[in-house]
Design a protein around this motif. Structure first.
Motif, PDB file in Angstrom:
ATOM      1  N   SER A 589      25.463  61.511 -13.691  1.00 21.40           N
ATOM      2  CA  SER A 589      24.491  60.506 -13.263  1.00 21.40           C
ATOM      3  C   SER A 589      24.072  60.785 -11.823  1.00 21.40           C
ATOM      4  O   SER A 589      24.701  61.578 -11.105  1.00 21.40           O
ATOM      5  N   ASP A 590      23.003  60.100 -11.425  1.00 15.76           N
ATOM      6  CA  ASP A 590      22.513  60.155 -10.033  1.00 15.76           C
ATOM      7  C   ASP A 590      22.263  61.591  -9.591  1.00 15.76           C
ATOM      8  O   ASP A 590      22.665  62.004  -8.512  1.00 15.76           O
ATOM      9  N   LYS A 606      26.834  62.662  -9.745  1.00 22.30           N
ATOM     10  CA  LYS A 606      28.114  61.983  -9.896  1.00 22.30           C
ATOM     11  C   LYS A 606      28.727  62.375 -11.232  1.00 22.30           C
ATOM     12  O   LYS A 606      28.006  62.534 -12.231  1.00 22.30           O
ATOM     13  N   PRO A 607      30.070  62.543 -11.310  1.00 18.67           N
ATOM     14  CA  PRO A 607      30.711  62.912 -12.579  1.00 18.67           C
ATOM     15  C   PRO A 607      30.477  61.832 -13.632  1.00 18.67           C
ATOM     16  O   PRO A 607      30.213  60.670 -13.312  1.00 18.67           O
ATOM     17  N   PRO A 608      30.593  62.200 -14.904  1.00 19.63           N
ATOM     18  CA  PRO A 608      30.355  61.221 -15.989  1.00 19.63           C
ATOM     19  C   PRO A 608      31.482  60.197 -16.056  1.00 19.63           C
ATOM     20  O   PRO A 608      32.621  60.459 -15.649  1.00 19.63           O
ATOM     21  N   GLY A 609      31.165  59.050 -16.588  1.00 16.65           N
ATOM     22  CA  GLY A 609      32.206  58.032 -16.765  1.00 16.65           C
ATOM     23  C   GLY A 609      33.108  58.372 -17.929  1.00 16.65           C
ATOM     24  O   GLY A 609      34.314  58.125 -17.884  1.00 16.65           O
ATOM     25  N   GLU A 610      32.578  58.918 -19.025  1.00 14.42           N
ATOM     26  CA  GLU A 610      33.369  59.296 -20.189  1.00 14.42           C
ATOM     27  C   GLU A 610      33.657  60.789 -20.115  1.00 14.42           C
ATOM     28  O   GLU A 610      32.778  61.617 -20.344  1.00 14.42           O
ATOM     29  N   SER A 641      32.425  71.677  -8.945  1.00 12.89           N
ATOM     30  CA  SER A 641      32.057  70.638  -7.982  1.00 12.89           C
ATOM     31  C   SER A 641      30.787  69.938  -8.419  1.00 12.89           C
ATOM     32  O   SER A 641      29.923  70.549  -9.036  1.00 12.89           O
ATOM     33  N   PRO A 642      30.632  68.669  -8.036  1.00 13.33           N
ATOM     34  CA  PRO A 642      29.381  67.948  -8.330  1.00 13.33           C
ATOM     35  C   PRO A 642      28.300  68.269  -7.315  1.00 13.33           C
ATOM     36  O   PRO A 642      27.552  67.410  -6.887  1.00 13.33           O
ATOM     37  N   ARG A 643      28.335  69.492  -6.823  1.00 17.40           N
ATOM     38  CA  ARG A 643      27.309  70.006  -5.913  1.00 17.40           C
ATOM     39  C   ARG A 643      27.006  71.426  -6.372  1.00 17.40           C
ATOM     40  O   ARG A 643      27.887  72.154  -6.819  1.00 17.40           O
TER      41      ARG A 643
END
Length: 1524
Positions: A589-590, A606-610, A641-643
């Protein structure tokens, strides 16, 4: 192969001793509860806890202490050699159920488990559940980023330690409703799983050990790290305290303990300190602490990779209630104060002064710079120390490898060990005392180091790491101010893993943007970075390296910061998490673009919630805007990484991006796509600043201001450049961008005109240069002067008063143009309104105020003015009453000035008193005292009053501060003293120059003074007798630059006096020169010499003879130029160079010579040399007539003959004689020009002396030795040298007086060779004797007894035997005692030898007590073979003599055949039993004591009877006794 991180070293001492007590208790209770609830945990998962009982007794045998340590040491190896051959371990969680559990079926998309590959487990279709663990840490909160990096790396290691391998999925099972089902499943499934776990772990540990046996230790080198730092303590007095720390590193670091930065030596304080080190754990124990132990302690660890320190403070308190100063004894600059009262207890604040301060400093990259300042604090409180703080640009500086700080108790210093441009800035020293502080600041400039390649740019600066993730970090930096002469094309970024020295380049092509994303980092490892600039000339030197950064997930980093940790000790607290079986992760997300340049685009999401409990990775996709043609960017390796930075984009095109997640269960759905992003620099280069305005500051600096760049984004700062107007050469004024719009440019040249320009800088680059400023001359800015001071009343009458004051201490950079005086009335102590006393400024420092009221009280104030305006008025004076002064003595002098201050003297000037009293002033007295002395120490410099208004005060002590005052006197007496001067230190300032007098080539006399401390407004002020020179008709003044000259037009008596010169707008630069009558005469004579010059001569004309009889005429001038001319004159006629005369002039040495080949009768007369060198002339003459000429002519003829003689063999020393040490006569001469064929012949009285050996002419000396010289050797000796070149001869007459002189010298040598007198006994008596080398009859010998000449008789005789001269005394008597002298007369001198026979020991004993044989022995003994022989004799002597028997002059020993007896010291017997022929021979008896020796000989002859041949007998010797 991956280098072994520091956190995977052996740490066997990390046991339960380091656990927090509450944590240990909680674990114990938890384990007991779990053991009671489920027996499973006693054998299963709780085996992971090293401290549990199950670990010691359970079935998990693989977790022995040795195996666990190996596991800890080899967790990195497990990454490489696991059974699944996985390069990296996935995130896994260890989970413990509260009540019961059952095994989960394997997820569909999961890979084969590590354990399922074992043969025993082929039928098992499930995986081992993994549990999430959380560790509780013990250490305190850490502050530095470097410590957080180490903690994060340790966290990753611990997390990976419990990951079982790739493909293992975490599941949660439904709980059973009955305990029976749980036990049944345990017996069937759990046992199989535990067996699989044990086998797998055992294999892993064996592989790990094998890996470490092969591991190259060189790759393990890393700097020291403090795993556990020492903790600060506060203890009571007399208690013991122990500081602990734990250090890792390879090679093993060496640790040293310091107290207040001084190494602790246990040997100098026996029993006080105990230092222990074992297995990386170190401790310092301090016994019986006292107040002196309150200090800061430092543990310093060092190995080949570097040094690291950790600090702990110790405060020792007393058992007492009141305040104790010793509590404040910190012993270090960083010990803060926490008490509300002031330390001295009772003062409002401290007085803090800075002395010997550091000024604006300039350094170069790589150099060591030191800033220092002496701090004086009043009052000085024992045991109370200040806190010393250093700031750079307002930011507190902490010690590091780049910066060291030191506080000696008096001086604070900061040292930049290796200066870099990052160190440039405003440095502030702050001294804190409780709640009060003072500070001092100065700027430090650091210039670029010389480029390795000419024209290469300077290095970038301020390299920082931003937005660090698992495998990604953004590097930012600042562009340098110097581009090397050509634009910077871009930058290269280098990285290096911490612990190694290998640098690798991160980008293949240079990047211009001052930020760059670096990808491909390995999670858990730490890195450092550096940046290099490049232009067409080459690459710059690297920047200073960044701070280390760890490749970590930001969430892990945040967790570490919120839960600071100590190194892992095996303590794990398990928590429960919700299960998620084989969950395919959802979309991120985001997703958005956080940075876009023409080289790359940086995405963030952003990493996933699930996502389950596995770690997720990401795939990034892109497509051209307006299409749906999605392409995967990272096709080979997923992103952790989320980058992510996307490269290889076409500049100017629009793109959209999206991201997918993946794990072992599969790849999830994509995220929402970003908006269209155009590839290009989003951050614009800033615009140029405007309105550059320079303003004067000091004589070496300028304040430059400007308006900021418009619409500038992310502005880093500004660079300022300066250039001397018209030079075209620009130099950077700062090498570190400055924020704000004002900067002080230092290091400029005084008096030069400068222009300035500015440009802005941000990450996109540097702006264009601003417009150039107006040129400004570098000189100090002017300001209004400070107030005058020491205002006093010099005279008072009924309606006016005269005030005097001192010049302001700060004149504001310009001359004082005048003063303004104000006054006001004071009625009943209440001051009124101020009134102006003067409208126009007054130039003198004294002023009469008119129209005052008699008997009214007034106050005054004075203000000074210059070009900048009127300064602040002085504070109001005390009240003065306007009334008529009627005292008879004069008032005080005023306007005292000290000038020409030197180390032992100064000149004091003053002005006369305004009020002179009833009579005129007749003189002045000058008083002096040391500044610190009391008023009782005032003393008068002059005993009698002086009329001058100046005085030279001598006899001062160097470095001492003095005060002066002046008193005026008249017939009525001595008046009131003036105000004292300001304190003056007797010292000669560096660079002080004295006035000099000079006479130029035209004879002009001038006084010259030079000053190198002038400001642009300084002027030279000349005075005579310290009064302004009003009549300039006698002097001409000229000033140019820092030099001034006063030239006398016609020096005469009217010009006598003291001439002084002072330089305005300086710190009292002045000097003087005295011209008295004697000096005037000297200068006038020197002036005449310069007007009418002569060629100075070193020597007048002289003549000398040369080797061939030539005559050399010569003189020497002091110096001659190349144009100098010489005329040679004889009897008024010029002579020229020819056969007879040879002339030569050497202009370099000034030597002039003329050589006459042969002097004749016609050459008698006068010789003159005439010199001309420019305007200078001179001449010198030599008169050669009469006897002087004849003598010179004869000597020349002789010299000529000598020269011809010396062309062949010749004598250089003629024949002479000398007497050798052996008293022989040696005839010798010295010859030269000898060759092999040269012969030498000796003659005596015309007859040739035959010489056995030919002369070898060694050293050119020829000798003839005459031994035992006597009268027969008298005669005329001659020696002749000859060969084919000629001959030479030398004669020596040894007859008459010459022979007598030689004989006297021979006799003298013989007399000198005489030995000291000795004495010996003879048969007749005693003999005195002396030996000489040989004896001559010419040597006259005489003997004296008790200073009277001895008359020779039959009893007393003298004589010579060979070389012995003796005196024989027969039958000596006591009358023969006394002093004996032998005199030897050589014809001129008497030589003596003495012997004293006065004492008993020297005479009586010699004759009466000496050893003697009294008789009894025959001369010859004839005896038949076989008979016995018995001989006896009597012996005398005192002491008793020793007796020795000899046979044929060899000692005879007693035996059975030969019996020797000596009875009572008087009788000696000789007995032979049964003699035979071998006993025949010559026998002797020898008796000896300390006074003498005597022998007696006899012969024994043994014959054989009945006609047999007798043994041949030796010849009988004399039977006389021999005495020695």
């Amino acid at each position: 192969m991956m280098a072994l991180p520091f956190y995977q070293k052996h740490h066997e001492h990390y046991d339960r001793a380091y656990r927090h007590k509450e944590l240990q208790s909680t674990l114990s209770q938890y384990q007991k509860e779990e053991k009671r609830k489920s027996a499973v945990y006693s054998h299963g998962s709780t085996a992971y806890t090293r401290g549990s009982a199950a670990y010691r007794h359970g079935s998990a045998a693989a977790y022995s202490h040795e195996s666990a340590a190996a596991y800890n040491h080899g967790s990195a190896a497990y990454d490489h050699e696991s059974a699944a051959h996985s390069r990296r371990l996935k995130d896994s969680n260890i989970m413990i159920e509260d009540r019961s559990y059952k095994l989960s079926p394997k997820a569909k998309r999961a890979k084969q488990s590590l354990f399922s590959e074992e043969k025993e487990n082929k039928a098992i279709d499930y995986v081992v559940p993994v549990f999430t663990g959380r560790q509780v840490y013990v250490s305190g909160i850490t502050d530095t980023e470097q410590e957080r990096i180490k903690e994060s790396a340790a966290y990753i290691a611990r997390r990976n330690l419990f990951a079982t391998g790739e493909g293992i999925s975490a599941t949660r099972v439904a709980t059973s409703s009955s305990t029976e089902e749980q036990h049944e499943k345990k017996s069937r499934k759990v046992a199989i799983r535990e067996s699989a776990e044990r086998l797998a772990l055992k294999k892993t540990l064996e592989e790990t050990e094998e890996f470490h046996r092969k591991l190259n230790e060189d790759k393990l080198l890393h700097a020291p790290e403090f795993v556990i730092k020492p903790r600060s303590h506060t203890v009571w007095e007399k208690q013991n305290v122990k500081l602990h720390c734990t250090v890792t590193g390879w090679p093993e670091p060496r640790l040293t303990w310091y107290k207040n930065n001084v190494p602790i030596n246990v040997h100098t304080h026996p029993g006080k300190y105990i230092i222990e080190s074992r297995y990386g754990m170190h401790s310092l124990e301090i016994n019986k602490c006292d107040f002196e132990d309150t200090a800061q302690y430092r543990a310093s660890a060092m190995n080949v990779k570097g040094e690291l320190s950790a600090y702990a403070s110790l405060v020792v308190k007393r058992y007492k209630g009141e305040f104790d100063e010793s509590y404040f004894h910190a012993g270090t600059v960083t010990m803060p104060l926490s008490f509300g009262v002031t330390p001295h207890g009772y003062a409002s604040k401290f007085e803090i002064h800075f002395v010997d301060k550091f000024e604006v400093s300039f350094g170069r990259e790589g150099e060591t710079m030191s800033l220092g300042c002496t701090v004086i604090i009043h009052p000085d409180i024992k045991r109370f120390h200040p806190e010393i703080q250093w700031y750079r640009n307002g930011v507190l500086i902490t010690p590091s490898k780049w910066v060291q700080m030191h506080w000696s108790g008096e001086r604070a210093t900061l040292t930049l060990a290796h200066a870099n441009k990052e160190d440039e800035g405003l440095y502030t020293l702050r001294v804190v005392m409780g709640d009060y502080y003072e500070q001092y600041s100065a700027y430090v400039f650091v210039r670029d180091a010389d480029a390795e390649m000419p024209g290469a740019p300077a290095s970038p600066l301020d390299v920082e790491c931003l937005d660090a993730n698992k495998d990604y970090v953004i590097i930012s930096w600042k562009q340098p101010a110097v581009d090397g002469g050509s634009p910077i094309l871009g930058y290269f970024i280098d990285k290096c893993e911490v612990g190694t020295t290998h640098w690798s380049q991160c980008n293949e092509t240079p990047v211009k943007f001052a930020r760059f994303p670096v990808t491909g980092l390995i999670e858990g490892r730490s890195y450092i970075f550096r940046v290099r600039a490049v232009n067409k000339a080459g690459i710059s030197i690297p920047s200073r390296v960044s701070e280390p950064v760890a490749a970590l997930d930001p969430a892990d980093r945040a967790r570490l910061r919120s839960h600071p940790s100590a190194p892992w000790t095996g303590q794990i607290i398990v928590t429960e998490e919700e299960p998620a079986e084989g969950v395919v992760p959802g979309p991120p997300s985001d997703l958005h673009v956080i940075e876009a340049t023409k080289n790359y685009v940086v995405l963030s999401w952003k990493p996933p919630g699930e996502r389950g409990h596995e770690g997720v990775m990401y795939f990034v996709e892109k497509c051209t805007a307006g299409t749906e043609n999605w392409q995967r960017v990272n096709t080979e390796i997923p992103v952790k990484s989320p980058r992510f930075a996307v490269f290889d984009l076409a500049e100017g095109k629009s793109y959209r991006f999206r991201v997918r997640c993946c794990n072992s269960a599969g790849i999830g759905e994509p995220s929402e796509a970003t908006e269209a992003t155009v590839v290009g620099d989003k951050l614009d280069i800033p615009k140029a600043p405007g309105r550059i305005i320079p303003t004067r500051n000091t004589d070496t600096s300028v304040v430059v201001t400007w308006t900021e760049s418009k619409d500038a984004k992310e502005l880093v700062g500004y660079y300022v450049e300066a250039s001397i107007a018209g030079s075209g050469r620009w130099e950077p004024s700062n090498n570190n961008p400055v924020k704000g719009t004002r900067f002080i440019c230092h290091g400029l040249l005084t008096g030069e005109n400068y222009i300035f320009r500015v440009r802005a800088v941000n990450a996109a680059g540097l702006s264009e240069y601003s417009q150039e400023s107006e040129a400004i001359e570098i000189k100090a800015a002017i300001a209004a002067p400070s107030p005058p001071y020491d205002i006093t009343v010099l005279e008072s009458v009924r309606d006016s008063m005269v005030l005097g004051w001192k010049q302001p201490k700060i004149i504001g950079g310009a001359e004082i143009t005048g003063y303004y005086v104000n006054y006001r009335e004071v009625i009943d102590g209440v001051p009124g309104k101020w009134n102006e006393a003067n409208i126009k400024p007054v130039s003198e420092r004294a002023y009469r105020i008119h129209n005052l009221k008699e008997n009214m009280v007034y106050q005054f104030q004075v203000a000074a003015a210059n070009l900048a305006g009127v300064g602040t008025p002085s504070p109001p004076t005390r009240s003065f009453k306007c009334e008529e002064w009627t005292i008879a003595v004069p008032g005080p002098p005023h306007d005292l000035l000290c000038t020409e201050v030197r180390k032992d003297s100064l000149i004091l000037l003053w002005k006369p008193p305004v009020y002179i009293g009833r009579n005129p002033v007749t003189g002045y007295y000058v008083d002096v005292k040391e500044t610190e002395a009391t008023d009782e120490h005032w003393r008068s410099v002059n005993e009698k009053p002086i009329a001058n208004k100046f005085l030279k005060v001598s006899g001062l002590k160097e470095g001492v501060s003095y005060l002066f005052r002046v008193r005026a006197t008249n017939q009525a007496g001595v008046g009131k003293p003036s105000d004292t001067t300001d304190p003056v230190i007797a010292q000669t300032r560096p660079g002080t120059k004295e006035m000099e007098v000079d006479v130029d080539d035209n004879g002009v006399i001038s006084l010259n003074f030079e000053c190198d401390q002038m400001s642009p407004d300084s002027k030279f002020v000349w005075s005579k007798n310290y009064e302004p020179i009003e009549d300039e008709s006698r002097l001409a003044f000229d000033a140019k630059g820092g030099k001034s000259k006063a030239a006398f037009k016609d020096l005469g008596e009217d010009d006598l006096g003291i001439y002084s010169c002072a330089v305005t707008d300086t710190d009292g630069v002045s000097s003087s020169y005295t011209i008295d009558e004697e000096e005037m005469k000297r200068l006038l004579a020197l002036s005449h010499e310069h007007k009418f010059p002569t060629v100075p001569l070193k020597s007048e004309l002289a003549a000398e003879l040369l080797e061939k009889g030539q005559v050399r005429f010569w003189l020497q001038a002091e110096k001659l130029s190349g144009n100098a001319k010489v005329n040679f004159v004889f009897n008024d006629k010029e002579i020229v160079n020819g056969e007879k005369y040879k002339m030569k002039v050497d202009h370099n040495t000034g030597l002039i010579e003329m050589i006459m080949d042969k002097i004749e009768d016609s050459d008698e007369g006068t010789y003159t040399f005439q010199l001309q060198d420019g305007k200078a002339t001179n001449q010198s003459s030599l008169v050669l007539i009469g006897d002087v000429f004849k003598k010179l002519q004869n000597e020349a003829d002789f010299q000529r003959q000598e020269w011809f003689r010396k062309q062949g063999p010749h004598f250089i020393e003629y024949l002479g004689w000398e007497v050798t040490a052996d008293c022989n006569v040696l005839l010798k001469c010295k010859v030269a020009n000898i060759k092999k064929e040269t012969h030498i012949v000796w003659y005596k009285d015309g007859r040739e002396i035959m010489v056995d050996e030919e002369h070898d002419f060694k050293d050119g000396v020829c000798t003839l030795l005459i031994s035992e010289f006597s009268k027969k050797d008298a005669g005329i000796y001659e020696v002749i040298l000859k060969d084919d070149r000629g001959k030479d001869k030398s004669k020596l007459k040894l007859v008459e007086a010459a022979f007598a002189d030689l004989m006297n010298e021979v006799c003298r040598k013989i007399a000198v060779s005489a030995t000291e007198l000795k004495i010996k006994s003879t048969a007749e008596g005693i003999r005195l004797f002396s030996f000489v080398n040989y004896y001559l009859e010419d040597l006259r010998v005489s003997w004296l007894h008790n200073d009277a000449k001895i008359k020779y008789t039959d009893r007393v005789k003298t004589g010579v035997t060979g070389e012995q001269i003796w005196l024989q005394i027969s039958e000596p008597t006591p009358q023969d005692k006394g002093k004996y002298i032998m005199e030897l007369f050589d014809g001129k001198t008497t030589h003596t030898r003495k012997l004293d026979l006065s004492g008993q020991g020297n005479f009586i004993h010699v004759f009466s007590d000496r050893a003697r044989i009294l008789g009894g022995l025959p001369d010859v003994v004839t005896i038949q073979e076989g008979k016995a022989l018995n001989l006896t004799c009597n012996v005398w002597g005192d002491p008793v003599p020793e007796v020795t028997w000899l046979k044929n002059e060899k000692p005879l020993t007693a035996d059975a055949h030969c019996i020797l007896k000596y009875e009572s010291g008087k009788s000696a017997s000789f007995t032979m039993t049964g003699v035979n022929t071998i006993d025949s021979g010559r026998y002797s008896i020898l008796v000896k004591n300390k006074y003498g020796t005597e022998t007696s000989d006899f012969t024994v002859s043994v014959f054989i009877p009945e006609g047999e041949d007798e043994v041949s007998q030796p010849e009988p010797s004399k039977g006389d006794k021999k005495k020695v």
